[in-house]
Design a protein around this motif. Structure first.
Motif, PDB file in Angstrom:
ATOM      1  N   THR A   1       0.934  -1.164   0.034  1.00  0.00           N
ATOM      2  CA  THR A   1      -0.028  -0.002  -0.064  1.00  0.00           C
ATOM      3  C   THR A   1       0.825   1.261   0.182  1.00  0.00           C
ATOM      4  O   THR A   1       1.772   1.387   1.051  1.00  0.00           O
TER       5      THR A   1
ATOM      6  N   VAL B   1       1.094   5.459   0.135  1.00  0.00           N
ATOM      7  CA  VAL B   1       0.109   6.386   0.623  1.00  0.00           C
ATOM      8  C   VAL B   1       0.982   7.794   0.329  1.00  0.00           C
ATOM      9  O   VAL B   1       2.343   7.532   0.846  1.00  0.00           O
TER      10      VAL B   1
ATOM     11  N   SER C   1      -4.043   3.712  -4.547  1.00  0.00           N
ATOM     12  CA  SER C   1      -5.288   4.532  -4.700  1.00  0.00           C
ATOM     13  C   SER C   1      -4.935   5.854  -3.844  1.00  0.00           C
ATOM     14  O   SER C   1      -5.653   6.883  -4.240  1.00  0.00           O
ATOM     15  N   ALA C   2      -4.144   6.007  -2.757  1.00  0.00           N
ATOM     16  CA  ALA C   2      -3.992   7.101  -1.898  1.00  0.00           C
ATOM     17  C   ALA C   2      -2.604   7.567  -2.245  1.00  0.00           C
ATOM     18  O   ALA C   2      -2.078   8.545  -1.597  1.00  0.00           O
TER      19      ALA C   2
ATOM     20  N   GLU D   1       0.562   9.511  -4.295  1.00  0.00           N
ATOM     21  CA  GLU D   1       0.731  10.685  -5.028  1.00  0.00           C
ATOM     22  C   GLU D   1       1.742  10.277  -6.171  1.00  0.00           C
ATOM     23  O   GLU D   1       2.987  10.017  -6.006  1.00  0.00           O
TER      24      GLU D   1
ATOM     25  N   PRO E   1      -3.477   5.473  -8.712  1.00  0.00           N
ATOM     26  CA  PRO E   1      -3.844   6.608  -7.736  1.00  0.00           C
ATOM     27  C   PRO E   1      -5.130   7.201  -8.093  1.00  0.00           C
ATOM     28  O   PRO E   1      -5.402   7.636  -9.275  1.00  0.00           O
ATOM     29  N   SER E   2      -5.756   7.386  -7.294  1.00  0.00           N
ATOM     30  CA  SER E   2      -7.032   8.287  -7.634  1.00  0.00           C
ATOM     31  C   SER E   2      -6.870   9.592  -8.467  1.00  0.00           C
ATOM     32  O   SER E   2      -6.128  10.625  -8.108  1.00  0.00           O
TER      33      SER E   2
END
Length: 129
Positions: A17, A19, A51-52, A54, A83-84
């Motif tokens: 994950t 972030v 997904s979180a 940068e 990444p969103s």
């Protein structure tokens, strides 16, 4: 911010994950951990949940990170949650080019559960393409 590396205890499934803006050092630590898990047979498929994350502003840094991790995976299947809001056509093309270059089995997914199902199918040999 950073990278969490978790052995999910499901027959070789690992989840990474990312972030925020992870450092090169954090990426290197995750790669080394993956390399060791591959060496001892613990890592058979990987979920990358970015997904979180940068995306690095410099595309060449992003490319280097991908190249390093794909080299580490050595063709093992992985599911990727992008990444969103940051997936451009150029970035997607770069990822697909590198995946092909490294002969990786890859699936972009929208959720950890979707990634988990696909990876477990790949591990069991019932790959869904």
């Amino acid at each position: 911010m950073g990278i969490a590396y978790d052995d999910l205890g499901e027959g070789g499934l690992v989840k990474v994950t990312v972030v925020g803006q992870a450092s090169r050092t954090e990426h290197a630590v995750a790669e080394e951990r993956a390399r060791e898990d591959i060496r001892v047979g613990r890592l058979k498929a990987l979920i990358i949940d970015a997904s979180a994350a940068e995306v690095p502003a410099n595309p060449s840094i992003s490319r280097e990170i991908w190249e390093d991790f794909l080299e580490t995976l050595d063709g093992r299947p992985f599911a990727y949650i992008a990444p969103s809001g940051s997936q451009s056509a150029e970035r997607e093309a770069m990822i697909r080019e590198l995946v092909e270059e490294w002969s990786s089995t890859f699936r972009p997914v929208d959720s950890v559960e979707e990634a988990r199902r696909w990876c477990l199918a790949e591990i069991s040999g019932r790959g869904t393409g």
